[in-house]
Design a protein around this motif. Structure first.
Motif, PDB file in Angstrom:
ATOM      1  N   PRO A  64       8.225  24.673 -10.868  1.00  0.00           N
ATOM      2  CA  PRO A  64       7.443  23.742 -10.045  1.00  0.00           C
ATOM      3  C   PRO A  64       8.310  23.019  -9.024  1.00  0.00           C
ATOM      4  O   PRO A  64       9.526  22.915  -9.174  1.00  0.00           O
ATOM      5  N   ILE A  65       7.653  22.530  -7.993  1.00  0.00           N
ATOM      6  CA  ILE A  65       8.301  21.634  -7.039  1.00  0.00           C
ATOM      7  C   ILE A  65       8.218  20.248  -7.648  1.00  0.00           C
ATOM      8  O   ILE A  65       7.140  19.778  -8.006  1.00  0.00           O
ATOM      9  N   ASN A  66       9.348  19.595  -7.820  1.00  0.00           N
ATOM     10  CA  ASN A  66       9.391  18.271  -8.429  1.00  0.00           C
ATOM     11  C   ASN A  66       9.680  17.231  -7.361  1.00  0.00           C
ATOM     12  O   ASN A  66      10.606  17.385  -6.562  1.00  0.00           O
ATOM     13  N   VAL A  67       8.873  16.167  -7.369  1.00  0.00           N
ATOM     14  CA  VAL A  67       9.068  15.051  -6.454  1.00  0.00           C
ATOM     15  C   VAL A  67       9.112  13.793  -7.311  1.00  0.00           C
ATOM     16  O   VAL A  67       8.282  13.615  -8.198  1.00  0.00           O
ATOM     17  N   SER A  68      10.091  12.932  -7.050  1.00  0.00           N
ATOM     18  CA  SER A  68      10.190  11.719  -7.857  1.00  0.00           C
ATOM     19  C   SER A  68      10.206  10.482  -6.976  1.00  0.00           C
ATOM     20  O   SER A  68      10.678  10.511  -5.844  1.00  0.00           O
ATOM     21  N   VAL A  69       9.638   9.406  -7.537  1.00  0.00           N
ATOM     22  CA  VAL A  69       9.710   8.085  -6.930  1.00  0.00           C
ATOM     23  C   VAL A  69      10.550   7.253  -7.874  1.00  0.00           C
ATOM     24  O   VAL A  69      10.198   7.066  -9.035  1.00  0.00           O
ATOM     25  N   GLU A  70      11.683   6.787  -7.388  1.00  0.00           N
ATOM     26  CA  GLU A  70      12.599   6.048  -8.250  1.00  0.00           C
ATOM     27  C   GLU A  70      12.309   4.555  -8.195  1.00  0.00           C
ATOM     28  O   GLU A  70      11.576   4.083  -7.332  1.00  0.00           O
ATOM     29  N   ARG A  71      12.872   3.836  -9.129  1.00  0.00           N
ATOM     30  CA  ARG A  71      12.597   2.401  -9.298  1.00  0.00           C
ATOM     31  C   ARG A  71      12.824   1.602  -8.018  1.00  0.00           C
ATOM     32  O   ARG A  71      12.073   0.700  -7.702  1.00  0.00           O
ATOM     33  N   ASP A  72      13.852   1.976  -7.263  1.00  0.00           N
ATOM     34  CA  ASP A  72      14.161   1.224  -6.048  1.00  0.00           C
ATOM     35  C   ASP A  72      13.399   1.736  -4.822  1.00  0.00           C
ATOM     36  O   ASP A  72      13.650   1.311  -3.707  1.00  0.00           O
ATOM     37  N   GLY A  73      12.460   2.666  -5.029  1.00  0.00           N
ATOM     38  CA  GLY A  73      11.621   3.131  -3.936  1.00  0.00           C
ATOM     39  C   GLY A  73      12.123   4.370  -3.220  1.00  0.00           C
ATOM     40  O   GLY A  73      11.506   4.818  -2.259  1.00  0.00           O
ATOM     41  N   PRO A 117       5.615   0.326  -7.870  1.00  0.00           N
ATOM     42  CA  PRO A 117       4.249  -0.116  -7.574  1.00  0.00           C
ATOM     43  C   PRO A 117       3.304   1.078  -7.434  1.00  0.00           C
ATOM     44  O   PRO A 117       3.665   2.120  -6.897  1.00  0.00           O
ATOM     45  N   TYR A 118       2.105   0.898  -7.947  1.00  0.00           N
ATOM     46  CA  TYR A 118       1.091   1.961  -7.942  1.00  0.00           C
ATOM     47  C   TYR A 118       0.838   2.477  -6.525  1.00  0.00           C
ATOM     48  O   TYR A 118       0.659   3.663  -6.312  1.00  0.00           O
ATOM     49  N   GLY A 119       0.849   1.583  -5.558  1.00  0.00           N
ATOM     50  CA  GLY A 119       0.593   1.973  -4.174  1.00  0.00           C
ATOM     51  C   GLY A 119       1.607   2.967  -3.644  1.00  0.00           C
ATOM     52  O   GLY A 119       1.278   3.824  -2.828  1.00  0.00           O
ATOM     53  N   GLN A 120       2.827   2.883  -4.123  1.00  0.00           N
ATOM     54  CA  GLN A 120       3.865   3.800  -3.657  1.00  0.00           C
ATOM     55  C   GLN A 120       3.610   5.208  -4.196  1.00  0.00           C
ATOM     56  O   GLN A 120       3.817   6.197  -3.495  1.00  0.00           O
ATOM     57  N   VAL A 121       3.136   5.306  -5.435  1.00  0.00           N
ATOM     58  CA  VAL A 121       2.811   6.622  -6.001  1.00  0.00           C
ATOM     59  C   VAL A 121       1.602   7.209  -5.278  1.00  0.00           C
ATOM     60  O   VAL A 121       1.567   8.402  -4.968  1.00  0.00           O
ATOM     61  N   VAL A 122       0.610   6.375  -4.973  1.00  0.00           N
ATOM     62  CA  VAL A 122      -0.571   6.850  -4.252  1.00  0.00           C
ATOM     63  C   VAL A 122      -0.189   7.325  -2.861  1.00  0.00           C
ATOM     64  O   VAL A 122      -0.688   8.339  -2.372  1.00  0.00           O
ATOM     65  N   THR A 123       0.729   6.609  -2.207  1.00  0.00           N
ATOM     66  CA  THR A 123       1.201   7.029  -0.884  1.00  0.00           C
ATOM     67  C   THR A 123       1.876   8.390  -0.964  1.00  0.00           C
ATOM     68  O   THR A 123       1.656   9.253  -0.108  1.00  0.00           O
ATOM     69  N   LEU A 124       2.687   8.603  -2.002  1.00  0.00           N
ATOM     70  CA  LEU A 124       3.338   9.900  -2.184  1.00  0.00           C
ATOM     71  C   LEU A 124       2.303  10.999  -2.395  1.00  0.00           C
ATOM     72  O   LEU A 124       2.383  12.072  -1.801  1.00  0.00           O
ATOM     73  N   MET A 125       1.306  10.721  -3.226  1.00  0.00           N
ATOM     74  CA  MET A 125       0.283  11.739  -3.490  1.00  0.00           C
ATOM     75  C   MET A 125      -0.542  12.037  -2.242  1.00  0.00           C
ATOM     76  O   MET A 125      -0.929  13.179  -2.004  1.00  0.00           O
ATOM     77  N   SER A 126      -0.782  11.030  -1.419  1.00  0.00           N
ATOM     78  CA  SER A 126      -1.483  11.246  -0.154  1.00  0.00           C
ATOM     79  C   SER A 126      -0.647  12.112   0.785  1.00  0.00           C
ATOM     80  O   SER A 126      -1.172  12.994   1.461  1.00  0.00           O
ATOM     81  N   THR A 127       0.660  11.873   0.806  1.00  0.00           N
ATOM     82  CA  THR A 127       1.561  12.690   1.618  1.00  0.00           C
ATOM     83  C   THR A 127       1.538  14.145   1.151  1.00  0.00           C
ATOM     84  O   THR A 127       1.510  15.062   1.968  1.00  0.00           O
ATOM     85  N   LEU A 128       1.514  14.351  -0.164  1.00  0.00           N
ATOM     86  CA  LEU A 128       1.446  15.709  -0.688  1.00  0.00           C
ATOM     87  C   LEU A 128       0.122  16.372  -0.327  1.00  0.00           C
ATOM     88  O   LEU A 128       0.076  17.572  -0.039  1.00  0.00           O
ATOM     89  N   GLN A 129      -0.958  15.613  -0.330  1.00  0.00           N
ATOM     90  CA  GLN A 129      -2.257  16.167   0.031  1.00  0.00           C
ATOM     91  C   GLN A 129      -2.261  16.606   1.491  1.00  0.00           C
ATOM     92  O   GLN A 129      -2.789  17.661   1.825  1.00  0.00           O
TER      93      GLN A 129
END
Length: 147
Positions: A64-73, A117-129
């Motif tokens: 799989p392609i792995n993308v991570s959001v780390e604690r510091d953003g 923050p939840y918003g940062q994960v949602v932003t990442l998922m929107s970018t992937l979409q």
């Protein structure tokens, strides 16, 4: 000579419905919905339960392609056994598009730190979409940090 609808009183029968009461009711309902609609879209703070879930089984041999959001953003991306490479949010979409062109249907997994923050994960998922990813898997750990 009197016609069939003339009853001698000089009043003609009324063939309309008075809609004024219906308009009043509709305006009251409109005001109620205008007041309650913003309340329905606001979230409430909840503590989500920790549950054990079954691991996702690989349907083929593709890593799989792995993308991570780390604690510091910061964001990182890697595939398979490669080393994670730190990238910015704009670059993630470009890299995912390139990887999916080489190997269409490759699964994409998001690793998100629990303190992000939840918003940062949602932003990442929107970018992937936007990059054309139809399905995104979210990686988690079992309760207690086992595994």
């Amino acid at each position: 000579m009197q016609g069939p609808f003339n009853r001698g009183s000089g009043r003609k029968p009324m063939g309309e419905i008075n809609v004024v009461p219906f308009i009043d009711v509709m305006l009251v309902l409109l005001v109620i919905f205008m007041i309650t609609a913003p309340m329905l879209t606001q979230g409430v703070q909840v503590d989500l339960p920790q549950v054990t879930s079954e691991p996702i089984e690989k349907s083929d041999d593709r890593d799989p392609i792995n993308v991570s959001v780390e604690r510091d953003g910061r964001y990182s991306i890697w595939m398979g056994d490669d080393e994670p490479r730190e990238v910015d949010l704009d670059e993630i979409a470009n890299r995912v598009i390139i990887l999916l062109e080489r190997s269409p249907g490759t699964p994409v997994m998001v690793h998100g730190d629990r303190n992000v923050p939840y918003g940062q994960v949602v932003t990442l998922m929107s970018t992937l979409q936007v990059a054309g990813v139809a399905n995104v898997g979210l990686i988690s750990e079992p309760p207690g940090g086992e595994g």
